[in-house]
Each structure stands twice: as C-alpha cells, then as structure tokens.
Design a protein around this motif. Structure first.
Motif, PDB file in Angstrom:
ATOM      1  N   ILE A 176      20.508  -9.169  20.162  1.00 48.67           N
ATOM      2  CA  ILE A 176      19.834  -9.981  19.203  1.00 48.67           C
ATOM      3  C   ILE A 176      19.201 -11.051  19.722  1.00 48.67           C
ATOM      4  O   ILE A 176      18.012 -11.447  19.175  1.00 48.67           O
ATOM      5  N   ASP A 177      19.582 -11.638  20.635  1.00 45.18           N
ATOM      6  CA  ASP A 177      18.863 -12.886  21.412  1.00 45.18           C
ATOM      7  C   ASP A 177      17.509 -12.342  21.972  1.00 45.18           C
ATOM      8  O   ASP A 177      16.454 -12.831  21.585  1.00 45.18           O
ATOM      9  N   ARG A 178      17.538 -11.258  22.718  1.00 47.08           N
ATOM     10  CA  ARG A 178      16.288 -10.638  23.187  1.00 47.08           C
ATOM     11  C   ARG A 178      15.295 -10.286  21.889  1.00 47.08           C
ATOM     12  O   ARG A 178      14.206 -10.501  21.951  1.00 47.08           O
ATOM     13  N   GLY A 179      15.712  -9.789  20.859  1.00 44.84           N
ATOM     14  CA  GLY A 179      15.054  -9.373  19.637  1.00 44.84           C
ATOM     15  C   GLY A 179      14.642 -10.609  19.289  1.00 44.84           C
ATOM     16  O   GLY A 179      13.372 -10.640  18.595  1.00 44.84           O
ATOM     17  N   LEU A 180      15.147 -11.807  18.857  1.00 43.46           N
ATOM     18  CA  LEU A 180      14.543 -12.981  18.484  1.00 43.46           C
ATOM     19  C   LEU A 180      13.742 -13.535  19.315  1.00 43.46           C
ATOM     20  O   LEU A 180      12.869 -14.057  19.026  1.00 43.46           O
TER      21      LEU A 180
ATOM     22  N   MET B 299       7.912 -15.684   1.946  1.00 40.85           N
ATOM     23  CA  MET B 299       9.192 -15.449   2.457  1.00 40.85           C
ATOM     24  C   MET B 299       9.622 -16.649   3.089  1.00 40.85           C
ATOM     25  O   MET B 299       9.137 -17.159   3.918  1.00 40.85           O
ATOM     26  N   SER B 300      11.015 -16.905   2.967  1.00 43.76           N
ATOM     27  CA  SER B 300      11.617 -18.241   3.555  1.00 43.76           C
ATOM     28  C   SER B 300      11.814 -17.673   5.012  1.00 43.76           C
ATOM     29  O   SER B 300      12.060 -16.823   5.318  1.00 43.76           O
ATOM     30  N   ARG B 301      11.791 -18.924   5.718  1.00 39.81           N
ATOM     31  CA  ARG B 301      12.080 -18.775   7.166  1.00 39.81           C
ATOM     32  C   ARG B 301      13.609 -18.044   7.524  1.00 39.81           C
ATOM     33  O   ARG B 301      13.628 -17.374   8.486  1.00 39.81           O
ATOM     34  N   ALA B 302      14.300 -18.534   6.542  1.00 37.53           N
ATOM     35  CA  ALA B 302      15.913 -17.863   6.843  1.00 37.53           C
ATOM     36  C   ALA B 302      15.925 -16.210   6.483  1.00 37.53           C
ATOM     37  O   ALA B 302      16.677 -15.553   7.295  1.00 37.53           O
ATOM     38  N   LEU B 303      15.179 -15.922   5.554  1.00 32.68           N
ATOM     39  CA  LEU B 303      15.012 -14.599   5.123  1.00 32.68           C
ATOM     40  C   LEU B 303      14.387 -13.759   6.310  1.00 32.68           C
ATOM     41  O   LEU B 303      14.996 -12.526   6.477  1.00 32.68           O
ATOM     42  N   GLU B 304      13.340 -14.427   6.904  1.00 31.53           N
ATOM     43  CA  GLU B 304      12.547 -13.613   8.137  1.00 31.53           C
ATOM     44  C   GLU B 304      13.545 -13.458   8.941  1.00 31.53           C
ATOM     45  O   GLU B 304      13.565 -12.380   9.849  1.00 31.53           O
ATOM     46  N   LEU B 305      14.270 -14.687   9.499  1.00 30.42           N
ATOM     47  CA  LEU B 305      15.547 -14.300  10.533  1.00 30.42           C
ATOM     48  C   LEU B 305      16.420 -13.281  10.363  1.00 30.42           C
ATOM     49  O   LEU B 305      16.608 -12.602  11.047  1.00 30.42           O
ATOM     50  N   LEU B 306      16.860 -13.476   9.012  1.00 31.13           N
ATOM     51  CA  LEU B 306      17.955 -12.355   8.609  1.00 31.13           C
ATOM     52  C   LEU B 306      17.297 -10.948   8.658  1.00 31.13           C
ATOM     53  O   LEU B 306      17.911  -9.833   9.312  1.00 31.13           O
ATOM     54  N   GLU B 307      16.029 -10.701   8.356  1.00 29.66           N
ATOM     55  CA  GLU B 307      15.309  -9.343   8.544  1.00 29.66           C
ATOM     56  C   GLU B 307      15.346  -9.090  10.046  1.00 29.66           C
ATOM     57  O   GLU B 307      15.530  -7.845  10.332  1.00 29.66           O
ATOM     58  N   ARG B 308      14.881 -10.067  10.826  1.00 31.90           N
ATOM     59  CA  ARG B 308      14.700  -9.795  12.304  1.00 31.90           C
ATOM     60  C   ARG B 308      16.118  -9.412  12.856  1.00 31.90           C
ATOM     61  O   ARG B 308      16.373  -8.228  13.642  1.00 31.90           O
ATOM     62  N   ILE B 309      17.091 -10.038  12.481  1.00 35.77           N
ATOM     63  CA  ILE B 309      18.515  -9.608  12.963  1.00 35.77           C
ATOM     64  C   ILE B 309      18.926  -8.270  12.589  1.00 35.77           C
ATOM     65  O   ILE B 309      19.562  -7.529  13.245  1.00 35.77           O
ATOM     66  N   GLU B 310      18.573  -7.956  11.423  1.00 34.30           N
ATOM     67  CA  GLU B 310      19.108  -6.741  10.896  1.00 34.30           C
ATOM     68  C   GLU B 310      18.207  -5.689  11.360  1.00 34.30           C
ATOM     69  O   GLU B 310      18.831  -4.652  11.552  1.00 34.30           O
ATOM     70  N   THR B 311      17.224  -5.943  11.746  1.00 36.09           N
ATOM     71  CA  THR B 311      16.253  -4.751  12.335  1.00 36.09           C
ATOM     72  C   THR B 311      16.836  -4.448  13.914  1.00 36.09           C
ATOM     73  O   THR B 311      17.004  -3.262  14.228  1.00 36.09           O
ATOM     74  N   VAL B 312      17.331  -5.604  14.532  1.00 39.55           N
ATOM     75  CA  VAL B 312      17.953  -5.242  16.019  1.00 39.55           C
ATOM     76  C   VAL B 312      19.279  -4.654  15.743  1.00 39.55           C
ATOM     77  O   VAL B 312      19.499  -3.760  16.449  1.00 39.55           O
ATOM     78  N   VAL B 313      20.106  -5.168  14.761  1.00 38.29           N
ATOM     79  CA  VAL B 313      21.469  -4.417  14.858  1.00 38.29           C
ATOM     80  C   VAL B 313      21.142  -2.919  14.170  1.00 38.29           C
ATOM     81  O   VAL B 313      22.083  -2.120  14.934  1.00 38.29           O
ATOM     82  N   ALA B 314      20.457  -2.785  13.490  1.00 42.77           N
ATOM     83  CA  ALA B 314      20.038  -1.452  12.881  1.00 42.77           C
ATOM     84  C   ALA B 314      19.745  -0.480  14.048  1.00 42.77           C
ATOM     85  O   ALA B 314      20.162   0.996  14.170  1.00 42.77           O
ATOM     86  N   ALA B 315      18.885  -1.016  15.102  1.00 38.99           N
ATOM     87  CA  ALA B 315      18.459  -0.219  16.373  1.00 38.99           C
ATOM     88  C   ALA B 315      19.620  -0.202  17.427  1.00 38.99           C
ATOM     89  O   ALA B 315      19.574   0.648  18.292  1.00 38.99           O
ATOM     90  N   MET B 316      20.921  -0.852  17.296  1.00 38.54           N
ATOM     91  CA  MET B 316      21.872  -0.716  18.338  1.00 38.54           C
ATOM     92  C   MET B 316      22.507   0.640  18.356  1.00 38.54           C
ATOM     93  O   MET B 316      22.556   1.312  17.494  1.00 38.54           O
ATOM     94  N   ASP B 317      23.065   0.891  19.595  1.00 37.81           N
ATOM     95  CA  ASP B 317      23.975   1.895  19.438  1.00 37.81           C
ATOM     96  C   ASP B 317      25.193   1.896  18.541  1.00 37.81           C
ATOM     97  O   ASP B 317      25.528   0.798  18.237  1.00 37.81           O
TER      98      ASP B 317
END
Length: 70
Positions: free
Chosen positions: A61-65, A1-19
């Motif tokens: 997002i910053d903390r998650g990354l 998996m590309s670095r960009a896709l990994e980054l997007l997945e991590r951001i998506e995970t953090v966003v999904a966990a938000m209030d």
C-alpha cells in the motif's frame, strides 16, 4: 472527486492486486479487527506468517501510494 475518495480508490486498487492470502490476512486484521492468533488459527498458518502478510500488505500500500505521488 474528493481527495479522500481518490485515496481510498488507490488503496482499493493496491489491495485488489495483492496475493489472495495476503489480501485476506490484511482485511481480516485491518478491516474486521481480528487478532493475529485468530487469523492464524482460522487460516491454518503460523502467527509469524500472519505478521509477514500484514507487513507485506502495508508495504504494498505504501509503495502504491508513493508511486501515485510522483
């Protein structure tokens, strides 16, 4: 998996966990491009609340990354 896709997945995970309201405000602003006053009006909250939710989302997002870089 590309670095960009990994980054997007991590951001998506953090966003999904938000209030839910923080997530909605963040997505309306950053993805849909809505200005703060429009978001505030549609959601029935103050512009300062919109600012607070966007800031909270960015911090999350910053903390998650950062956590993933350790």
């Amino acid at each position: 998996m590309s670095r960009a896709l990994e980054l997007l997945e991590r951001i998506e995970t953090v966003v999904a966990a938000m209030d839910p309201l923080t997530r909605e405000v963040f997505l309306l602003h950053r993805v849909d491009g809505w200005p703060y006053p429009r978001i505030a009006h549609v959601l029935g909250i103050d512009v300062t609340d919109v600012e607070r939710h966007v800031a909270a989302a960015i911090v999350a997002i910053d903390r998650g990354l950062c956590r993933d870089r350790r």
